[in-house]
Design an enzyme around this catalytic site. Structure first.
Site, mmCIF file in Angstrom:
data_model
loop_
_atom_site.group_PDB
_atom_site.id
_atom_site.type_symbol
_atom_site.label_atom_id
_atom_site.label_comp_id
_atom_site.label_asym_id
_atom_site.label_seq_id
_atom_site.Cartn_x
_atom_site.Cartn_y
_atom_site.Cartn_z
ATOM 1 N N CYS A 119 -0.707 -3.006 -22.431
ATOM 2 C CA CYS A 119 0.337 -2.103 -22.547
ATOM 3 C C CYS A 119 0.115 -1.452 -23.455
ATOM 4 O O CYS A 119 -0.008 -1.700 -25.222
ATOM 5 C CB CYS A 119 1.870 -2.945 -22.780
ATOM 6 S SG CYS A 119 3.287 -1.560 -22.562
ATOM 7 N N HIS B 232 6.625 -7.179 -1.411
ATOM 8 C CA HIS B 232 5.581 -8.367 -2.576
ATOM 9 C C HIS B 232 5.261 -7.400 -3.338
ATOM 10 O O HIS B 232 3.950 -7.374 -3.581
ATOM 11 C CB HIS B 232 4.368 -8.734 -1.731
ATOM 12 C CG HIS B 232 4.503 -10.058 -0.738
ATOM 13 N ND1 HIS B 232 3.709 -10.150 0.280
ATOM 14 C CD2 HIS B 232 5.368 -10.418 -0.459
ATOM 15 C CE1 HIS B 232 4.783 -11.056 1.000
ATOM 16 N NE2 HIS B 232 5.515 -11.381 -0.083
ATOM 17 N N GLY C 47 2.599 -6.372 13.351
ATOM 18 C CA GLY C 47 1.448 -6.376 12.454
ATOM 19 C C GLY C 47 1.395 -7.533 11.392
ATOM 20 O O GLY C 47 0.991 -7.908 10.458
ATOM 21 N N LEU D 98 -1.325 -1.448 17.104
ATOM 22 C CA LEU D 98 -0.419 -0.632 16.958
ATOM 23 C C LEU D 98 -0.087 -0.337 16.981
ATOM 24 O O LEU D 98 1.190 0.968 17.425
ATOM 25 C CB LEU D 98 -0.176 -1.987 15.457
ATOM 26 C CG LEU D 98 0.708 -2.974 15.020
ATOM 27 C CD1 LEU D 98 -0.861 -4.294 15.934
ATOM 28 C CD2 LEU D 98 1.920 -3.174 14.809
ATOM 29 N N ASP E 31 0.542 -0.899 -0.314
ATOM 30 C CA ASP E 31 -0.019 0.550 0.199
ATOM 31 C C ASP E 31 0.883 1.560 -0.388
ATOM 32 O O ASP E 31 0.424 2.131 0.173
ATOM 33 C CB ASP E 31 -0.592 0.141 0.865
ATOM 34 C CG ASP E 31 -0.743 -0.142 2.317
ATOM 35 O OD1 ASP E 31 1.055 0.444 2.663
ATOM 36 O OD2 ASP E 31 -1.000 -0.684 3.561
#
Length: 277
Positions: free
Chosen positions: A180, A121, A220, A264, A106
């Site tokens: 593309c 990732h 997390g 967190l 993100d």
């Protein structure tokens, strides 16, 4: 509560020594409105991620993916870093971190002020052509898809952990996919799908970060999949202290020197405040 306070104090003391590598997962971004795969209970949510094999081989599944992802991208693009992301950025600014390995796609670590981030990732804000390898900005593709689907009427619901939304086959049937602009090849978000392997050089970089660090702090992540857990295993073999901050159990709790089950944002803000200098 006393146990939590003691654990937070221990975490602050560990981070304050410096040389800390952060490994973050989806649980760090839930306070920004992006759900994780498991939640505090540890039970997997119903979201079924797209696999690389299905994406590349099935045109109908690929069209459904892009319809869902096009609508979900609006939520991801608007998401703002939360207190946890900002705290990690401040700790990096204090010179206490060797780096950040994130399993998230993100981009919120960077938006929160961190620079030394390895996106294990990949990232949803980039698009790659599977034929020619050209990288482009997701915003450009979003504009092209918007033009090609000017009359598309499906409404987005709650965003899924992968950054897409749930749509029926009927809702996705009229969506137009674009390719593309350079070679006409298939476009894919520059993220590692299930069934796809993380690039070897990226993995090597992460192992090198572990080996030059004095401690590992996991934020997390349930550490269920080996993609991230392997770095915890390596840290344990090297004898590094390991702190895990997560809401719910993880697969590596037994390896933790400090284990903290708490929100967190609040925990990391407290640590960053304790070490503000």
């Amino acid at each position: 509560m006393e146990h939590v306070e003691q654990s937070v104090a221990a975490l602050s003391a560990l981070v304050g020594k410096g040389g800390v590598l952060v490994l973050s997962g989806a649980g760090l971004s839930t306070e920004s409105g992006i759900p994780d795969y498991r939640g505090p209970s540890g039970i997997r949510r119903n979201a079924q991620p797209m696999t690389y094999q299905t994406f590349t081989r099935d045109p109908i599944a690929r069209r459904r993916y892009w319809a869902r992802s096009h609508l979900g991208w609006r939520t991801i693009a608007r998401a703002a870093p939360n207190a946890g992301h900002h705290a990690v950025g401040r700790l990096e600014g204090l010179g206490l971190l060797t780096g950040v390995i994130t399993q998230n796609v993100d981009g919120l670590h960077q938006a929160g002020g961190a620079d030394g981030v390895v996106e294990l990732h990949g990232a949803l804000d980039r698009v790659v052509c599977l034929a020619c390898g050209e990288l482009s900005a997701r915003g450009e593709l979003d504009a092209r898809l918007g033009t090609a689907n000017a009359g598309y009427a499906a409404v987005a619901g709650e965003v899924n952990p992968d950054g897409d939304v749930d749509l029926t086959d009927e809702q996705a049937a009229d969506f137009v996919v674009v390719d593309c602009t350079g070679c006409g090849g298939l476009l894919k978000p520059d993220v590692v799908f299930f069934g796809e392997t993380v690039p070897a050089l990226r993995v090597q970089t992460c192992f090198e970060l572990v080996e030059k660090s004095a401690a590992l702090v996991v934020l997390g992540s349930s550490l269920t999949v080996m993609s991230g857990r392997r770095f915890v295993v390596r840290a344990a073999k090297l004898g590094l202290p390991i702190a895990i901050v997560n809401q719910g159990p993880t697969r590596s709790d037994a390896l933790a020197t400090i284990l903290l089950d708490a929100p967190l944002g609040a925990v990391l803000s407290r640590v960053a405040w304790d070490l503000r200098g």
